[in-house]
Write an enzyme that holds these catalytic residues in place. Structure first.
Site, PDB file in Angstrom:
ATOM      1  N   ASP A 102       0.840  -1.206   0.000  1.00 51.54           N
ATOM      2  CA  ASP A 102       0.000   0.000   0.000  1.00 51.54           C
ATOM      3  C   ASP A 102       0.873   1.252   0.000  1.00 51.54           C
ATOM      4  O   ASP A 102       1.632   1.497   0.937  1.00 51.54           O
ATOM      5  CB  ASP A 102      -0.878   0.013   1.259  1.00 51.54           C
ATOM      6  CG  ASP A 102      -1.817   1.204   1.269  1.00 51.54           C
ATOM      7  OD1 ASP A 102      -2.870   1.122   0.607  1.00 51.54           O
ATOM      8  OD2 ASP A 102      -1.499   2.225   1.904  1.00 51.54           O
ATOM      9  N   TYR A 125       2.718   9.927  -0.123  1.00 54.65           N
ATOM     10  CA  TYR A 125       3.765   9.377   0.757  1.00 54.65           C
ATOM     11  C   TYR A 125       5.165   9.690   0.235  1.00 54.65           C
ATOM     12  O   TYR A 125       6.151   9.438   0.923  1.00 54.65           O
ATOM     13  CB  TYR A 125       3.636   7.854   0.932  1.00 54.65           C
ATOM     14  CG  TYR A 125       2.327   7.371   1.516  1.00 54.65           C
ATOM     15  CD1 TYR A 125       1.404   8.254   2.071  1.00 54.65           C
ATOM     16  CD2 TYR A 125       2.005   6.014   1.511  1.00 54.65           C
ATOM     17  CE1 TYR A 125       0.200   7.803   2.587  1.00 54.65           C
ATOM     18  CE2 TYR A 125       0.811   5.558   2.037  1.00 54.65           C
ATOM     19  CZ  TYR A 125      -0.095   6.458   2.558  1.00 54.65           C
ATOM     20  OH  TYR A 125      -1.287   5.994   3.068  1.00 54.65           O
ATOM     21  N   LYS A 169      -2.638   5.926  -4.499  1.00 59.56           N
ATOM     22  CA  LYS A 169      -3.803   6.792  -4.240  1.00 59.56           C
ATOM     23  C   LYS A 169      -3.653   8.164  -4.877  1.00 59.56           C
ATOM     24  O   LYS A 169      -2.537   8.700  -4.957  1.00 59.56           O
ATOM     25  CB  LYS A 169      -3.993   6.965  -2.716  1.00 59.56           C
ATOM     26  CG  LYS A 169      -3.918   5.675  -1.929  1.00 59.56           C
ATOM     27  CD  LYS A 169      -4.240   5.829  -0.461  1.00 59.56           C
ATOM     28  CE  LYS A 169      -3.897   4.557   0.301  1.00 59.56           C
ATOM     29  NZ  LYS A 169      -2.533   4.487   0.806  1.00 59.56           N
ATOM     30  N   HIS A 173      -7.915   9.224  -2.274  1.00 65.61           N
ATOM     31  CA  HIS A 173      -7.339   9.156  -0.927  1.00 65.61           C
ATOM     32  C   HIS A 173      -8.272   9.758   0.135  1.00 65.61           C
ATOM     33  O   HIS A 173      -8.390   9.239   1.242  1.00 65.61           O
ATOM     34  CB  HIS A 173      -5.986   9.894  -0.933  1.00 65.61           C
ATOM     35  CG  HIS A 173      -5.040   9.475   0.130  1.00 65.61           C
ATOM     36  ND1 HIS A 173      -3.684   9.425  -0.051  1.00 65.61           N
ATOM     37  CD2 HIS A 173      -5.248   9.080   1.409  1.00 65.61           C
ATOM     38  CE1 HIS A 173      -3.100   9.024   1.063  1.00 65.61           C
ATOM     39  NE2 HIS A 173      -4.027   8.809   1.964  1.00 65.61           N
TER      40      HIS A 173
HETATM   41  P1  NDP Z   1       0.037   1.232  12.068  1.00 66.98           P
HETATM   42  O1  NDP Z   1      -1.170   0.973  12.928  1.00 66.98           O
HETATM   43  O2  NDP Z   1       0.336   0.247  11.000  1.00 66.98           O
HETATM   44  O3  NDP Z   1       1.268   1.434  13.032  1.00 66.98           O
HETATM   45  C1  NDP Z   1       2.578   1.547  12.569  1.00 66.98           C
HETATM   46  C2  NDP Z   1       3.510   1.555  13.775  1.00 66.98           C
HETATM   47  O4  NDP Z   1       3.363   0.319  14.486  1.00 66.98           O
HETATM   48  C3  NDP Z   1       4.970   1.710  13.431  1.00 66.98           C
HETATM   49  O5  NDP Z   1       5.518   2.583  14.408  1.00 66.98           O
HETATM   50  C4  NDP Z   1       5.541   0.313  13.605  1.00 66.98           C
HETATM   51  O6  NDP Z   1       6.882   0.370  14.055  1.00 66.98           O
HETATM   52  C5  NDP Z   1       4.631  -0.251  14.694  1.00 66.98           C
HETATM   53  N1  NDP Z   1       4.465  -1.711  14.597  1.00 66.98           N
HETATM   54  C6  NDP Z   1       4.298  -2.456  13.473  1.00 66.98           C
HETATM   55  N2  NDP Z   1       4.167  -3.759  13.776  1.00 66.98           N
HETATM   56  C7  NDP Z   1       4.252  -3.856  15.125  1.00 66.98           C
HETATM   57  C8  NDP Z   1       4.203  -4.930  16.030  1.00 66.98           C
HETATM   58  N3  NDP Z   1       4.032  -6.194  15.630  1.00 66.98           N
HETATM   59  N4  NDP Z   1       4.345  -4.652  17.365  1.00 66.98           N
HETATM   60  C9  NDP Z   1       4.507  -3.383  17.800  1.00 66.98           C
HETATM   61  N5  NDP Z   1       4.559  -2.312  16.986  1.00 66.98           N
HETATM   62  C10 NDP Z   1       4.438  -2.544  15.658  1.00 66.98           C
HETATM   63  O7  NDP Z   1      -0.172   2.697  11.469  1.00 66.98           O
HETATM   64  P2  NDP Z   1      -0.059   3.449  10.084  1.00 66.98           P
HETATM   65  O8  NDP Z   1      -0.671   4.770  10.350  1.00 66.98           O
HETATM   66  O9  NDP Z   1       1.283   3.399   9.482  1.00 66.98           O
HETATM   67  O10 NDP Z   1      -1.076   2.660   9.123  1.00 66.98           O
HETATM   68  C11 NDP Z   1      -0.680   1.576   8.304  1.00 66.98           C
HETATM   69  C12 NDP Z   1      -0.705   1.946   6.831  1.00 66.98           C
HETATM   70  O11 NDP Z   1      -1.998   2.372   6.433  1.00 66.98           O
HETATM   71  C13 NDP Z   1       0.187   3.143   6.445  1.00 66.98           C
HETATM   72  O12 NDP Z   1       1.558   2.814   6.436  1.00 66.98           O
HETATM   73  C14 NDP Z   1      -0.396   3.507   5.099  1.00 66.98           C
HETATM   74  O13 NDP Z   1       0.062   2.606   4.104  1.00 66.98           O
HETATM   75  C15 NDP Z   1      -1.897   3.333   5.377  1.00 66.98           C
HETATM   76  N6  NDP Z   1      -2.573   4.572   5.820  1.00 66.98           N
HETATM   77  C16 NDP Z   1      -3.570   5.090   5.003  1.00 66.98           C
HETATM   78  C17 NDP Z   1      -4.233   6.247   5.345  1.00 66.98           C
HETATM   79  C18 NDP Z   1      -5.292   6.775   4.444  1.00 66.98           C
HETATM   80  O14 NDP Z   1      -5.718   7.943   4.618  1.00 66.98           O
HETATM   81  N7  NDP Z   1      -5.771   6.017   3.480  1.00 66.98           N
HETATM   82  C19 NDP Z   1      -3.927   6.991   6.587  1.00 66.98           C
HETATM   83  C20 NDP Z   1      -2.904   6.336   7.412  1.00 66.98           C
HETATM   84  C21 NDP Z   1      -2.283   5.181   7.025  1.00 66.98           C
HETATM   85  P3  NDP Z   1       8.184  -0.068  13.180  1.00 66.98           P
HETATM   86  O15 NDP Z   1       7.997   0.405  11.777  1.00 66.98           O
HETATM   87  O16 NDP Z   1       9.279   0.663  13.892  1.00 66.98           O
HETATM   88  O17 NDP Z   1       8.293  -1.553  13.309  1.00 66.98           O
END
Ligand code: NDP
Length: 309
Positions: free
Chosen positions: A49, A54, A83, A116
């Site tokens: 995604d 981004y 998006k 988006h």
């Molecule tokens: P997430 O809920 O996926 O959280 C990401 C965070 O969680 C990072 O800091 C990561 O750390 C941590 N993490 C990942 N796996 C674990 C685990 N197993 N245990 C503990 N911590 C963990 O949030 P996002 O906001 O990034 O959402 C995911 C995706 O959704 C985005 O990357 C994007 O692609 C999409 N998105 C879409 C939006 C929209 O408007 N359409 C808005 C927001 C997001 P680390 O990387 O350090 O491991």
């Protein structure tokens, strides 16, 4: 061995892997994005995604093309989503914007192109007040032109989806919205399912994630022993329980991680099942809290959210 991630069938017959790799990060260098996508594909992720906003499509595409060249995957094994950003909602801007994304990704097509957000905002941050139905007309043309296999929306509310469905020739295949144990979104999820639109959960960890320190105090889910005990029972982490809860509700998840061990962890969800009582434990953390409220758009015509915590 890479994990095998099952798929859900979309309303146009396409198969969407139920776990995708999110790629948004506020601060990261290009090498981190490239490595994350390469590691993700090596770990078994086939659903990636990204988004024009981004600013990582070039390196995401490089990683994908590297893995294709190395023979790890074929293009047709992958499901790539990108998006349309808010400043390109004009009917004449949609196809050029998608072509620019494809050029950055160095791909001939994407599997899914999403609007988006429902609002249209110019590059100065001004509300352009365009009708997303007009934007959708151009999204439909992008399918006809073979630039994307499927089209969908993100951050649309029920009323906006209803209006879109009344006018659309091509039905959106997904609505990508924030859903997690602290924002369970039952009404919108049920509506999407009734309409044959697949809900996709972004920010699937909600307040479990350490990436959200700004919400300290609301994050009881991080420490509450009930969830800890549930995770321990299955030898899983709180994060895995959150993802499993969503998938069991029939929701696709797109967790973001740059950490290879967490990529494996986040996809290791298929050898246990939560009971109804255990699903209710996860539900009990719901506080309808939005991690992504889109506040800069709050006063705009098509801002989708009413309830904000
Ligand atoms: P997430 O809920 O996926 O959280 C990401 C965070 O969680 C990072 O800091 C990561 O750390 C941590 N993490 C990942 N796996 C674990 C685990 N197993 N245990 C503990 N911590 C963990 O949030 P996002 O906001 O990034 O959402 C995911 C995706 O959704 C985005 O990357 C994007 O692609 C999409 N998105 C879409 C939006 C929209 O408007 N359409 C808005 C927001 C997001 P680390 O990387 O350090 O491991």
């Amino acid at each position: 061995m890479p994990v095998e991630i099952p798929t859900f069938k979309l309303n146009n017959g396409a198969e969407l892997p139920v776990i995708g790799l999110g790629t948004y990060a506020r601060k990261a260098d290009p090498g981190q994005f490239r490595k994350a996508v390469e590691d993700g594909i090596d770990a078994g992720y086939r659903h990636i995604d990204t988004a024009a906003c981004y600013k990582n499509e070039e390196v995401v595409g490089e990683a994908i093309n590297n893995k294709i060249k190395q023979g790890v995957v074929r293009r047709e094994d992958l499901f790539v989503t990108t998006k349309l950003w808010n400043d390109r909602h004009g009917e004449k801007d949609v196809i050029p914007s998608l072509k620019e994304s494809l050029a950055r990704l160095n791909l001939e097509y994407v599997d899914l192109y999403l609007i988006h957000w429902p609002m249209s905002v110019d590059s100065d941050g001004k509300d352009m007040k365009l009708d997303f139905v007009e934007t959708w007309r151009a999204m439909e043309k992008a399918v006809d032109a073979g630039l994307t296999r499927s089209i969908g929306v993100s951050n649309f509310n029920e009323e906006q989806l209803t209006r879109l469905l009344q006018q659309a020739k091509v039905k959106p295949v997904v609505n990508q919205v924030e859903i997690n144990p602290t924002l369970t979104q039952h009404k919108l999820v049920d509506f999407c399912k009734q309409q044959g639109i697949q809900p996709v959960a972004y920010t699937p960890f909600g307040l479990i994630s350490d990436a959200r320190p700004e919400f300290a105090g609301k994050d009881v889910i991080k420490t509450d022993p009930k969830l800890g005990a549930l995770a321990d029972k299955y030898g899983k982490t709180r994060a895995q329980i959150a993802l499993k809860y969503l998938i069991q509700r029939g929701i696709v998840v797109i967790p973001k991680t740059f950490t290879p061990s967490r990529m494996v962890e986040n996809a290791d969800l298929f050898h246990f099942q939560l009971s109804d009582e255990e699903m209710a434990v996860v539900e009990s953390y719901n506080i309808d809290h939005r991690c992504v409220p889109g506040l800069p758009f709050k006063n705009m015509m098509n801002y989708p959210f009413t309830e904000l915590l």
